[in-house]
Write a protein that holds these residues in place. Structure first.
Motif, short mmCIF file in Angstrom:
data_model
loop_
_atom_site.label_atom_id
_atom_site.label_comp_id
_atom_site.label_asym_id
_atom_site.label_seq_id
_atom_site.Cartn_x
_atom_site.Cartn_y
_atom_site.Cartn_z
N ALA A 1 -39.23 14.70 26.53
CA ALA A 1 -39.36 15.34 25.40
C ALA A 1 -38.01 15.45 24.82
CB ALA A 1 -39.99 16.70 25.73
N LYS A 2 -37.46 14.07 24.33
CA LYS A 2 -36.31 14.03 23.90
C LYS A 2 -36.53 13.69 22.34
CE LYS A 2 -33.44 14.10 27.40
NZ LYS A 2 -32.50 15.08 27.45
N PRO A 3 -36.28 14.82 21.37
CA PRO A 3 -36.80 14.65 19.86
C PRO A 3 -35.79 13.87 19.21
CG PRO A 3 -35.68 16.78 20.48
CD PRO A 3 -35.90 16.14 21.62
N GLY A 4 -36.36 13.35 18.04
CA GLY A 4 -35.24 12.50 17.26
C GLY A 4 -35.71 12.90 15.85
N ALA A 5 -34.90 12.26 14.90
CA ALA A 5 -35.09 12.42 13.69
C ALA A 5 -35.02 13.82 13.34
CB ALA A 5 -36.40 12.06 12.96
N GLY A 6 -33.82 14.56 13.76
CA GLY A 6 -33.35 15.91 13.34
C GLY A 6 -34.54 16.91 14.01
N GLY A 7 -35.45 16.32 14.87
CA GLY A 7 -36.47 17.24 15.47
C GLY A 7 -37.97 16.97 15.00
N LEU A 8 -37.89 16.10 13.77
CA LEU A 8 -39.14 15.60 13.16
C LEU A 8 -39.88 14.96 14.33
CD1 LEU A 8 -38.03 14.99 9.68
CD2 LEU A 8 -38.94 17.21 10.48
N VAL A 9 -39.24 14.13 14.92
CA VAL A 9 -40.25 13.23 16.17
C VAL A 9 -40.10 14.02 17.43
CG1 VAL A 9 -40.30 11.00 17.04
CG2 VAL A 9 -39.83 11.38 14.79
N PRO A 10 -41.06 14.28 18.15
CA PRO A 10 -40.97 15.36 19.31
C PRO A 10 -40.62 14.63 20.56
CG PRO A 10 -43.33 14.70 18.79
CD PRO A 10 -42.46 14.15 17.57
N ASP A 11 -40.95 13.20 20.42
CA ASP A 11 -40.44 12.57 21.80
C ASP A 11 -40.04 11.08 21.40
OD1 ASP A 11 -42.86 11.31 21.63
OD2 ASP A 11 -43.68 12.82 22.82
N GLU A 12 -39.92 10.14 22.43
CA GLU A 12 -39.59 8.82 22.48
C GLU A 12 -40.75 7.96 22.41
OE1 GLU A 12 -35.34 9.06 24.73
OE2 GLU A 12 -37.31 9.64 25.68
N THR A 13 -42.02 8.51 22.62
CA THR A 13 -43.10 7.69 22.83
C THR A 13 -43.49 6.42 21.76
OG1 THR A 13 -44.72 9.32 21.96
CG2 THR A 13 -44.33 9.49 24.45
N HIS A 14 -43.14 6.84 20.51
CA HIS A 14 -43.60 6.06 19.30
C HIS A 14 -42.95 4.54 19.57
CE1 HIS A 14 -40.05 7.66 17.96
NE2 HIS A 14 -39.55 6.83 17.05
N PHE A 15 -41.74 4.52 20.59
CA PHE A 15 -41.09 3.34 20.88
C PHE A 15 -41.70 2.37 21.65
CE2 PHE A 15 -37.44 6.18 19.87
CZ PHE A 15 -36.84 5.28 18.46
N LEU A 16 -43.00 2.92 22.00
CA LEU A 16 -43.76 2.12 22.89
C LEU A 16 -44.78 1.31 22.08
CD1 LEU A 16 -44.40 4.24 26.05
CD2 LEU A 16 -43.07 2.25 25.93
N SER A 17 -44.86 1.67 20.89
CA SER A 17 -45.96 0.99 19.88
C SER A 17 -46.01 -0.33 19.97
CB SER A 17 -45.75 1.54 18.38
OG SER A 17 -45.60 2.98 18.45
N ALA A 18 -44.94 -1.34 19.92
CA ALA A 18 -45.14 -2.63 19.84
C ALA A 18 -45.91 -3.20 21.16
CB ALA A 18 -43.78 -3.26 19.85
N LEU A 19 -45.60 -2.29 22.09
CA LEU A 19 -46.22 -2.67 23.54
C LEU A 19 -47.79 -2.53 23.48
CD1 LEU A 19 -43.51 -1.90 26.18
CD2 LEU A 19 -43.79 -3.65 24.82
N LYS A 20 -48.17 -1.19 22.91
CA LYS A 20 -49.49 -0.73 22.77
C LYS A 20 -50.27 -1.75 22.06
CE LYS A 20 -49.16 4.17 23.43
NZ LYS A 20 -49.36 5.55 22.92
N ASP A 21 -49.70 -2.27 20.83
CA ASP A 21 -50.23 -3.15 20.03
C ASP A 21 -50.80 -4.58 20.71
OD1 ASP A 21 -50.03 -1.57 17.92
OD2 ASP A 21 -48.32 -2.61 16.97
#
Length: 456
Positions: free
Chosen positions: A403-423
């Motif tokens: 649960a490490k947020p980014g974008a000033g707290g607008l992104v709740p965690d780091e899961t979106h960085f796996l999107s390339a792998l999910k694709d």
């Protein structure tokens, strides 16, 4: 590859070797993420690799980054061979591959910001001098004879040695690129669990990040030729290390293995002294032929640790080494993949439960199949695509738990960085599969068409 290590005093007790590794142990709140990635530079008009010197060259790139963006130069003799700033380093692989060794950072958000900043800086300098950089696991067209040689003493020694111990060593040195992540451990037991998971699941990373289906101007029959190269490089210092899974594994066991790996060099007064094939055990006794009567320092030990190249490696942290270099999205996905698997205990336990029943033959077979077939591999009923789906799901759960947020707290965690792998999991296609489709389709077998769409 690593720059010379420094800061270590004399080795007076054998126990210091394992203590050096154990000094890497950190409490969880101090764990960091260090991402490394390499890329090939080329002249845009000729599509030839960059020489070291000249108006369009590696030297021009390094000096441009130094003067424009405030990087401090790293010299070997009179030659600039790297840069450093804010805990990060820019260094050179033997064939001029430009590498960013990132600073130790707390989150993938910070890692991706670092990658973005670096690539922007590189592109600004490169565009001005007519140069491009491309992210691939292996040089698709260039022959060994076309590759430049960087002015680093370590590489001169290694080049001479490679043909004595394997068949693919110079290919690795001069014509491959990777993306890696360096991760921390809290204790010896934590290191062992993470290293076992890292080795067992490295073939999944190889499959997901496969991005080197071309070599010498044509398809090579593998999805990851870079991974294939490592299987016939030097058996004494590479591989899946089956003994890591045996009882008694720990820092001392790693020490004993590394001590049996033949040396490359000793670094003294800015120069690399030839110690090819010599024994660090003899060095400890003051009997090294290269430096008779002299005993090593901890800096020498740290240097020697950088000359072993298994699929995952221990120094004062763990290096994940199984992935091809690639496009921007995967430079951020690789650290996300491994952080999710190893920085949350529940995820780490789930990953270990997944692999703990495999034997050494299965792990090695997965490694081979991943390089050849990528996500389409099938080993003893283990379908790589299904396995990768399960592993990515575990990683995602670990990132959610962090649960490490980014974008000033607008992104709740780091899961979106796996999107390339999910694709890739949704399509069943790795970057290598996409490249091969282009080659046999709209490129009409013309590999020169790879540069423009796949450059940074």
């Amino acid at each position: 590859m690593s720059i010379p290590q420094s800061g270590g005093g004399p080795i007076e007790r054998h126990e210091q070797l394992a203590e050096y590794l154990a000094n890497g142990c950190k409490p969880k709140e101090d764990w960091r993420i260090g991402t490394e990635h390499e890329k090939f530079g080329y002249c845009k008009d000729t599509l030839r690799p960059l020489p070291y010197d000249g108006p369009r060259s590696i030297k021009a790139m390094l000096e441009g980054l130094q003067h424009r963006f405030g990087w401090a130069p790293v010299l070997e003799g009179d030659n600039i061979i790297g840069l450093k700033k804010d805990g990060a380093n820019v260094s050179l692989e033997p064939g001029g591959q430009l590498e960013l060794s990132g600073a130790p950072l707390e989150t993938i958000h910070q890692t991706c910001d670092e990658v973005n900043s670096h690539l922007r800086e590189v592109k600004e300098i490169a565009d001005e001098i007519g140069v491009g950089f491309i992210g691939l696991g292996a040089a698709p067209i260039w022959s060994h004879e076309e590759m430049p040689v960087m002015p680093k003493g370590r590489y001169a020694l290694m080049t001479d040695y490679m043909d004595r111990v394997g068949t693919h060593g110079k290919q690795m040195m001069y014509r491959t690129c990777t993306v890696q992540v360096n991760l921390d451990f809290s204790s010896e037991a934590d290191m062992v669990q993470k290293l076992r998971v890292a080795l067992a699941l490295q073939p999944v990373a190889t499959a997901l990040f496969a991005n080197s289906p071309f070599f010498d101007g044509k398809p090579n029959g593998h999805k990851s030729w870079r991974s294939r190269i490592w299987r016939d490089l030097d058996a004494s210092r590479t591989g899946m290390l089956p003994w890591v899974f045996e009882d008694g594994m720990g820092f001392e066991r790693w020490v004993e293995w590394v001590l049996d790996v033949p040396m490359y060099f000793v670094y003294r007064d800015g120069k690399y002294i030839n110690a090819l094939g010599q024994s660090f055990r003899d060095f400890l006794k003051g009997q090294l032929p290269a430096l008779p009567g002299e005993t090593p320092t901890l800096s020498d030990w740290a240097d020697h640790l950088t000359t072993v190249f298994p699929e995952a490696r221990i120094k004062q942290f763990i290096e994940m080494r199984g992935a091809d270099g690639g496009p921007w999205r995967r430079l951020c996905a690789l650290p996300a993949f491994w952080v999710g698997l190893t920085y949350d205990q529940s995820a780490l336990d789930a990953a270990w439960d997944l692999v703990k029943g495999w034997d050494a033959e299965t792990r090695e077979a997965l490694r081979v199949a991943a390089s050849e077939q990528g996500l389409h591999a099938n080993v003893n009923g283990i379908k790589m695509l299904d396995l990768a789906r399960e592993v990515v799901a575990i990683s995602e759960s670990g990132l959610k738990a962090r649960a490490k947020p980014g974008a000033g707290g607008l992104v709740p965690d780091e899961t979106h960085f796996l999107s390339a792998l999910k694709d890739s999991l949704d399509s069943g296609k790795t970057p290598a599969d996409e490249l091969l489709e282009h080659y046999h389709g709209d490129w009409g077998g013309d590999l020169t068409k790879i540069y423009k769409p796949y450059s940074y």
